[in-house]
Scaffold this motif. Sequence first.
Motif, PDB file in Angstrom:
ATOM      1  N   TYR A  18      -3.277  19.818  16.732  1.00 23.83           N
ATOM      2  CA  TYR A  18      -3.835  18.621  17.370  1.00 23.83           C
ATOM      3  C   TYR A  18      -3.056  17.372  16.982  1.00 23.83           C
ATOM      4  CZ  TYR A  18      -7.045  14.955  18.831  1.00 23.83           C
ATOM      5  OH  TYR A  18      -7.593  13.859  19.436  1.00 23.83           O
ATOM      6  N   THR A  28     -11.000  12.783  16.352  1.00 22.26           N
ATOM      7  CA  THR A  28     -11.633  14.053  16.689  1.00 22.26           C
ATOM      8  C   THR A  28     -11.184  14.478  18.080  1.00 22.26           C
ATOM      9  OG1 THR A  28     -13.516  13.470  15.319  1.00 22.26           O
ATOM     10  CG2 THR A  28     -13.894  15.139  17.001  1.00 22.26           C
ATOM     11  N   ILE A  31     -13.678  16.608  24.118  1.00 22.40           N
ATOM     12  CA  ILE A  31     -14.225  17.791  24.791  1.00 22.40           C
ATOM     13  C   ILE A  31     -13.881  17.655  26.269  1.00 22.40           C
ATOM     14  CG2 ILE A  31     -16.292  19.151  25.279  1.00 22.40           C
ATOM     15  CD1 ILE A  31     -17.661  17.577  22.983  1.00 22.40           C
ATOM     16  N   THR A  65      -9.745  22.156  25.266  1.00 24.21           N
ATOM     17  CA  THR A  65     -10.505  22.202  24.013  1.00 24.21           C
ATOM     18  C   THR A  65     -10.535  23.635  23.470  1.00 24.21           C
ATOM     19  OG1 THR A  65     -11.893  20.499  25.021  1.00 24.21           O
ATOM     20  CG2 THR A  65     -12.616  21.370  22.901  1.00 24.21           C
ATOM     21  N   TRP A 251     -15.518  22.926  20.653  1.00 25.28           N
ATOM     22  CA  TRP A 251     -15.515  21.696  19.854  1.00 25.28           C
ATOM     23  C   TRP A 251     -16.358  21.868  18.587  1.00 25.28           C
ATOM     24  CZ3 TRP A 251     -19.242  18.085  18.414  1.00 25.28           C
ATOM     25  CH2 TRP A 251     -18.765  16.843  17.982  1.00 25.28           C
ATOM     26  N   ARG A 255     -14.994  21.873  14.618  1.00 32.27           N
ATOM     27  CA  ARG A 255     -15.643  21.124  13.532  1.00 32.27           C
ATOM     28  C   ARG A 255     -16.011  22.067  12.392  1.00 32.27           C
ATOM     29  NH1 ARG A 255     -21.069  17.555  14.006  1.00 32.27           N
ATOM     30  NH2 ARG A 255     -21.919  19.594  14.479  1.00 32.27           N
TER      31      ARG A 255
END
Length: 396
Positions: A18, A28, A31, A65, A251, A255
Amino acid sequence: MDQKKKMGFSTQAIHAGYSSKEHYGSLTPPIFQTSTFVFNDVEEGRARFSGEQEGYIYTRLGSPTVKLLEDRIAVLEGAEAAVAFGSGMGAVSAVIFSLLKSGDHIIATDAIYGGTYSFFSMIKEKFDIDFTLIDMSNYEEIKKYIRPNTKMIYIETPTNPTMKLVDLEKVAKLSKELGTISVVDNTVMSPYLQRPIDLGIDIVLHSATKYIGGHGDVIAGLVVGRKETMKTIKMAALKNVGSVMSPFDAWLLLRGLKTLSVRLDRHSENAMRIAEYLEQHPKVEKIYYPGLASFPQYELAKKQMKAPGGLLSFEVKGGLQAGIDLLNNVKICKLAVSLGDIDTLIQHPASMTHSTVPIEERLKMGITDGLVRLSVGLEDANDIIADLEQAFSFVK
Ligand SMILES: *Cc1c(COP(=O)(O)O)cnc(C)c1O
């Protein structure tokens, strides 16, 4: 990317694949909650469909995503590529449906996950793909059951719930000699504690519902392996069968991955404390936990697992009624199936996860009526122990 390779597991779990610069500086990942993707012109649409041009078409076939999650899990498992699914069973069934055909035979570890057992039984009856369950903790046994049509060796280690281990390096080598496909369901360990690809295994799959998600809020599956194999699985199972992971679930899993290593260190630490407590408990007949020095395959555990993990099982003295009395009286430990959550979960395999397995088969697997499975969570170990202690007082 080369530099990324040298980075540690936790760093890769947080950053791999990322770039915030490419996403408006968003720390972050976004999505991409869209069902379809717009082409600039007909030519572009044609090139995407034919595979001449990389890019997204429709979310069943892939989305940014989900792709980020696939890339990240591939890095963490040390694999070339990955495919994401809407559930762990989506992943299990995809691997089988995509790579095997009628007349093939699977050798699998006994005491496999109940859903996998049920799936194997279904495809045997409907599609003539046969399977044999064997105790792979005894390596010499495996060869005896190989048939000319054996195409796959399917492994769970530790086997849930009896925690028997399979020597991955040995079985991977045997599988190569035989020309079979070796598959490991790595759900109970996660890539942080066990990396089967490094030991020569072909395919690793996960119920990402468990440790990878980690918070009890998502159902998902992942498969990793060689690029070509992943492409086959994607085309056969995602495109045609359609057990797709949603962008939002991807997503949540991204996390979850960020804290995987710290969570598993603590899960293992807590489980060790509880295993030691249970081992000396007068109402406990037997305990299965690879972290205990008394565990029959303790040396193998140390060799192929970074830590013993958060899952353990124990047999309460007094059989079924004793187990019921214990389970009906816990307060902090939650009476629920699933595993790998932050919350401690306790369940009874004979009446729950393994209830579809015929009784003779179940007892052969070591799943007795008094067996209790505990997925140790991240509460304070002292509180979990106190909860079990008060629940044991209800056991005659
Ligand atoms: C839960 C689980 C599965 C199935 O995964 P789902 O996400 O529930 O579909 C497969 N294998 C193992 C070892 C599991 O624990």
